[in-house]
Design an enzyme around this catalytic site. Structure first.
Site, PDB file in Angstrom:
ATOM      1  N   LEU A 192      23.066 -36.442  35.472  1.00 43.47           N
ATOM      2  CA  LEU A 192      24.178 -35.497  35.452  1.00 43.47           C
ATOM      3  C   LEU A 192      24.922 -35.455  36.779  1.00 43.47           C
ATOM      4  O   LEU A 192      26.076 -35.053  36.844  1.00 43.47           O
ATOM      5  CB  LEU A 192      23.657 -34.091  35.105  1.00 43.47           C
ATOM      6  CG  LEU A 192      22.935 -33.956  33.762  1.00 43.47           C
ATOM      7  CD1 LEU A 192      22.349 -32.558  33.622  1.00 43.47           C
ATOM      8  CD2 LEU A 192      23.885 -34.251  32.609  1.00 43.47           C
ATOM      9  N   GLY A 193      24.242 -35.837  37.850  1.00 47.67           N
ATOM     10  CA  GLY A 193      24.865 -35.790  39.170  1.00 47.67           C
ATOM     11  C   GLY A 193      23.866 -36.217  40.217  1.00 47.67           C
ATOM     12  O   GLY A 193      22.745 -36.630  39.908  1.00 47.67           O
ATOM     13  N   GLY A 195      22.525 -35.512  44.585  1.00 46.30           N
ATOM     14  CA  GLY A 195      22.584 -34.732  45.811  1.00 46.30           C
ATOM     15  C   GLY A 195      22.161 -35.589  46.980  1.00 46.30           C
ATOM     16  O   GLY A 195      22.106 -36.821  46.887  1.00 46.30           O
ATOM     17  N   GLY A 196      21.826 -34.942  48.080  1.00 47.50           N
ATOM     18  CA  GLY A 196      21.493 -35.680  49.285  1.00 47.50           C
ATOM     19  C   GLY A 196      20.169 -36.413  49.219  1.00 47.50           C
ATOM     20  O   GLY A 196      19.967 -37.416  49.911  1.00 47.50           O
ATOM     21  N   GLY A 198      18.456 -37.140  46.078  1.00 45.55           N
ATOM     22  CA  GLY A 198      18.128 -37.711  44.781  1.00 45.55           C
ATOM     23  C   GLY A 198      19.134 -37.301  43.732  1.00 45.55           C
ATOM     24  O   GLY A 198      20.216 -36.805  44.040  1.00 45.55           O
ATOM     25  N   GLU A 199      18.756 -37.469  42.470  1.00 47.83           N
ATOM     26  CA  GLU A 199      19.680 -37.225  41.369  1.00 47.83           C
ATOM     27  C   GLU A 199      19.207 -36.062  40.502  1.00 47.83           C
ATOM     28  O   GLU A 199      18.056 -35.626  40.579  1.00 47.83           O
ATOM     29  CB  GLU A 199      19.801 -38.485  40.508  1.00 47.83           C
ATOM     30  CG  GLU A 199      18.489 -38.922  39.876  1.00 47.83           C
ATOM     31  CD  GLU A 199      18.566 -40.308  39.244  1.00 47.83           C
ATOM     32  OE1 GLU A 199      19.447 -41.092  39.654  1.00 47.83           O
ATOM     33  OE2 GLU A 199      17.745 -40.588  38.358  1.00 47.83           O
ATOM     34  N   LYS A 215      15.936 -31.792  38.934  1.00 49.53           N
ATOM     35  CA  LYS A 215      16.386 -32.244  40.253  1.00 49.53           C
ATOM     36  C   LYS A 215      15.273 -33.097  40.847  1.00 49.53           C
ATOM     37  O   LYS A 215      14.205 -32.595  41.190  1.00 49.53           O
ATOM     38  CB  LYS A 215      16.681 -31.027  41.137  1.00 49.53           C
ATOM     39  CG  LYS A 215      17.313 -31.341  42.470  1.00 49.53           C
ATOM     40  CD  LYS A 215      17.719 -30.040  43.172  1.00 49.53           C
ATOM     41  CE  LYS A 215      18.462 -30.290  44.460  1.00 49.53           C
ATOM     42  NZ  LYS A 215      18.928 -29.019  45.080  1.00 49.53           N
ATOM     43  N   ASP A 311      25.982 -20.626  50.310  1.00 50.16           N
ATOM     44  CA  ASP A 311      26.750 -21.732  49.724  1.00 50.16           C
ATOM     45  C   ASP A 311      27.438 -21.322  48.427  1.00 50.16           C
ATOM     46  O   ASP A 311      27.514 -22.098  47.475  1.00 50.16           O
ATOM     47  CB  ASP A 311      25.855 -22.948  49.490  1.00 50.16           C
ATOM     48  CG  ASP A 311      26.637 -24.265  49.533  1.00 50.16           C
ATOM     49  OD1 ASP A 311      27.777 -24.260  50.036  1.00 50.16           O
ATOM     50  OD2 ASP A 311      26.099 -25.287  49.077  1.00 50.16           O
TER      51      ASP A 311
END
Length: 548
Positions: A192-193, A195-196, A198-199, A215, A311
């Site tokens: 789905l996306g 990050g810094g 992993g996915e 995550k 954030d």
């Protein structure tokens, strides 16, 4: 042939099909028939190790709450107390009007009756209720009656529950909950996306059909970048949070290559996507108010736990299937220690408060309210307060604008209430900012929220103004999500392995129990007429080995 497009079509089709899976699917039925609760004889050790507390067992944990209610229903005096509490809750959540006033008067009349030996209310309360002449007095007394009833349930009824077969069944469920969790517990679907570290991919629990977002943090990448402490902090904060307005952590486990956080799957996309990629830039005011109300509840829940989010931005606010939103990505969240200010600079440019941007940063909870002002502004105008849409601005210029420029409202959709709440949230000085001006400063009381019934919102009774299309995947195409390069030259030692074990705690009780009830497995395994397991072997043996 466009192989990337074909890969994306296949990934999306499998993912959408999995989202439609229900308890009628043959494969799921086959798996569930093989399940069985651990036998009662395995609960003796667990019973001795637990120190049951009423709030945790009978209010917070869904299965504990359900079994406690089932037990109370078997004792007339106790069931009357539950019925009274349900009537009070219905009154609390009712829309304002004559019907709510009438219900209040009926509740006060109930409290005014002479308490007999079977009553859970006091004589003193009954006397006061008979003397009450105004609805304000009745409201106060009904709230007192609610408190008395809760105190009553925490005494003898709770002790009786702990000595009953209902608590024995709860212990069986707790053993079931404590089973080891690995990647074999899930079926993995499309990415789905990323990050810094992993996915993020969609996964499905094999035995319940429940969909989640996983995550996946690459162990080698974490070690190489020194991200272990941040990953553990995010995991521990997510474990503490139990809010309908913040993504829930359901499982934490490790595979051979990754540390995995399994969380709420939000299929509706993030607010940034909806602001900029659906129709005209910006959102309708009804949506802005609704999302801001839910975001405000989420921030208040975090602050109540001593956590600063750091954030908040539309990109981190996700929609579920029904159109409700939740705060996500708590990777920058931090716990406030002894009311001491935070000095580490963290956040996203364009949403960071002036006190974070100062040369010597020193800040606390008010930074989240500044980011709330930025987010409201962006939802309305389709741009952030200090940077126009697609404008190229250096970090230094954006910092200068944030610290010195007054916010301007050029977009025609800004109402007077919206302008006012933005100005108050975007105050340069934290002590002048809405939500921070005094200890009891509650943003929910601002006229911007005059159409929002917050008790009903928190109870999930307010219908969202927008429902995402269930046939749409609100995520980038799989070929647009870059793959991570392999991390080389990283070896793990005993200290690393201890950290991985500390991280991998398995199921999170509240989320796991909600899943068990929501997917019907609770009713199935509690059914006294259900065949034991798959009909093979000793049905008294633990069902843990059968689950994986």
């Amino acid at each position: 042939m466009d192989m990337g497009g074909l890969d994306n079509l296949i990934a999306n089709t499998a993912y959408l099909q999995a989202r439609k899976t229900d308890s009628d699917s043959r494969e799921l039925q086959r798996r569930r028939r093989s399940l069985a609760l651990p036998g009662p004889q395995g609960c003796a050790e667990l019973r001795q190790s637990l120190s049951p507390h009423f709030h945790s067992l009978c209010e917070q944990q869904p299965i504990g709450r359900r079994l406690f209610r089932d037990f109370l229903a078997t004792v007339p005096k106790y069931s009357q107390a539950v019925a009274f509490l349900e009537d009070v809750q219905n009154w609390e959540l009712a829309e304002e009007g004559p019907a709510k006033t009438s219900t209040l008067q009926q509740l006060a009349a109930t409290c005014a009756r002479d308490p007999g030996p079977q009553s859970f209310l006091s004589q003193d309360l009954a006397t006061k209720c008979r003397a009450a002449s105004t609805d304000e007095e009745r409201k106060t007394l009904v709230e007192q009656a609610k408190a008395e009833t809760m105190s009553f349930l925490q005494e003898q009824p709770f002790q009786d529950f702990l000595a009953s077969p209902f608590y024995d069944r709860f212990l069986q469920w707790k053993l079931f909950e404590m089973q080891p969790v690995s990647d074999k517990y899930f079926t993995e679907f499309r990415v789905l996306g990323k990050g810094g570290f992993g996915e993020v991919c969609a996964v499905q629990v094999r035995n319940t059909g429940k969909m989640y977002a996983c995550k996946k943090l690459d162990k080698k990448r974490l070690k190489k970048k020194g991200g272990e402490k941040m990953a553990l902090l995010e995991k521990e904060i997510l474990e503490k949070v139990n809010s309908p307005f913040i993504v829930s952590l359901a499982y934490a486990f490790e595979s051979k290559t990754h540390l995995c956080l399994v969380m709420s799957l939000m299929n509706g996309g993030d607010l940034k996507f909806h602001i900029y990629n659906v129709g005209t830039r910006g959102l309708a005011m009804s949506r802005v108010i609704f999302y801001t109300a839910q975001m405000t509840c989420g921030v208040l829940h975090l602050h109540g736990l001593g956590i600063v989010y750091r954030d908040l931005k539309p990109e981190n606010v996700l929609l579920d299937d029904l159109g409700n939103c939740r705060l996500s990505d708590l990777g920058l969240a931090v716990e406030v220690q002894d009311d001491k200010p935070i000095t580490q600079r963290a956040g996203t440019n364009g949403y960071m408060a002036p006190e974070i941007l100062m040369d010597k940063a020193s800040y606390s909870y008010p930074v989240d309210w500044f980011a709330m002002g930025c987010s409201i502004y962006e939802m309305v105008a389709g741009r952030t307060p200090f940077k126009d849409f697609k404008e190229k601005v250096s970090k230094e210029d954006l910092k200068e604008r944030t610290m010195k420029d007054e916010v301007a409202f050029h977009h025609e959709n800004f109402t007077e209430e919206t302008k006012d709440i933005c100005r108050l949230f975007l105050a340069k000085k934290p002590e002048q900012r809405l939500g921070s001006r005094e200890k009891a400063d509650d943003p929910r009381k601002h006229p911007f929220f005059q159409t929002v019934n917050f008790p009903r919102l928190e109870a999930g009774l307010v219908e969202p103004p927008f429902v995402p299309d269930p046939s749409v995947v609100y995520a980038k195409d799989v070929d647009e999500i870059d793959d991570f390069s392999e991390v080389r030259g990283v070896e793990f030692d005993d200290k690393d392995k201890q950290f991985f074990q500390r991280f991998s705690t398995g199921a999170v009780p509240v989320a796991w129990q909600e899943e068990i009830i929501e997917t019907g497995l609770f009713e199935e395994l509690n059914d006294p007429n259900r065949p034991s397991g798959d009909g093979k072997g000793d049905s008294s043996k633990s069902g843990v080995c059968l689950l994986l």
